[in-house]
Enzyme design. Structure first.
Site: not given
Length: 270
Positions: A121-122, A139
């Site tokens: 994520h991200d 992440g």
């Protein structure tokens, strides 16, 4: 109309360009958008709020846009955004972002992503990168343009990998890798600069000389990071043709987290 194999399951709400091809047994969710010329192989899963650009080649068993593995995630409509002309090989997994991290996981253009790569994520990955087999990002990782991650490279959360940097096989990154640096080891340490890669990309002898000077300031003169940054900034005057390269390094070093720092070299190396 898009060429969809009879065994594929494509939600009617998905937005597919007329020049898209979907392979056998692939699943495409309702919030997926795919641009012209992209082909998706067999047994893929494309779900979540996922946008895929033009002329991508997605090979079998790839998973894109599924919920991330952050325990704080509560199903918010976060995104995965993939640019144009990327090659994504088998068993790669790229997740949507989180509200806390800005909401978007992003892959740029013209990237060569080999089998089993992972974008958590991200993450933000630039363009023209190469991820060898099993390169894995935790992440919030950022990877600059033209970076190369060797096979089984593992990158800790929030670490940044600068443009034109390169890691060796099985590198373990706990600290930032500045632009142009070659890193290897567990944990990774700086070994040299990616001079051969720069030559292949058309860097002039003058620009490579400036990169060598930056390498010397960072790793061979015993300077603190602040002192090295001052030395590097001065190179814009003595090497005007490399002003953009100096600015790239300056801006990267200015953003280094004080606790994480940058990869360092063993005494007598790099």
């Amino acid at each position: 109309m898009a060429r969809i194999h009879p065994t594929a399951l494509v939600d009617p709400k998905a937005e597919l360009d007329a020049d898209v091809e979907i392979g056998p047994y692939t699943l495409v969710g309702p919030h997926v958008r795919i641009g012209a010329g992209t082909t998706v192989g067999a047994h893929c899963v494309l779900d979540g709020h996922t946008t895929i650009g033009r002329d991508n080649r997605i090979y079998p068993f790839v998973s894109l846009g599924l919920p991330n593995q952050d325990k704080k995630y509560r199903g918010e409509p976060c995104q995965l955004v993939i640019g144009d002309r990327n090659t994504i090989r088998e068993y790669s997994t790229y997740h949507v972002g989180t509200v806390q991290g800005g909401g978007v996981t992003r892959l740029g253009d013209d990237n060569w992503m080999m089998a089993y790569t992972h974008l958590a994520h991200d993450c933000v990955v630039g363009s023209h990168t190469i991820f060898a087999n099993n390169a894995q990002l935790a992440g919030h990782v950022q990877v600059g343009d033209w970076a190369i991650l060797g096979g089984f490279t593992v990158v800790h959360q929030f670490v940044r990998v600068g443009a034109h940097a390169m890691t060796a096989m099985c590198a373990l990154l706990f600290a930032d890798v500045p632009p142009f640096v070659m890193a290897q080891g567990q944990p990774a340490q700086a070994r040299s600069m990616n001079f051969e890669g720069l030559r292949r990309r058309g860097f002039s002898a003058q620009r490579i000389a400036a990169v060598k000077a930056m390498h010397k300031a960072l790793y061979r003169e015993g300077l603190t990071l602040v002192q090295a940054l001052e030395r590097i900034e001065a190179l814009a005057q003595s090497h005007p043709e490399a002003a953009a390269d100096v600015a790239l390094m300056r801006d990267f070093l200015a953003g280094v987290d004080a606790q994480r720092g940058i990869v360092r070299a063993r005494r007598g190396e790099a």
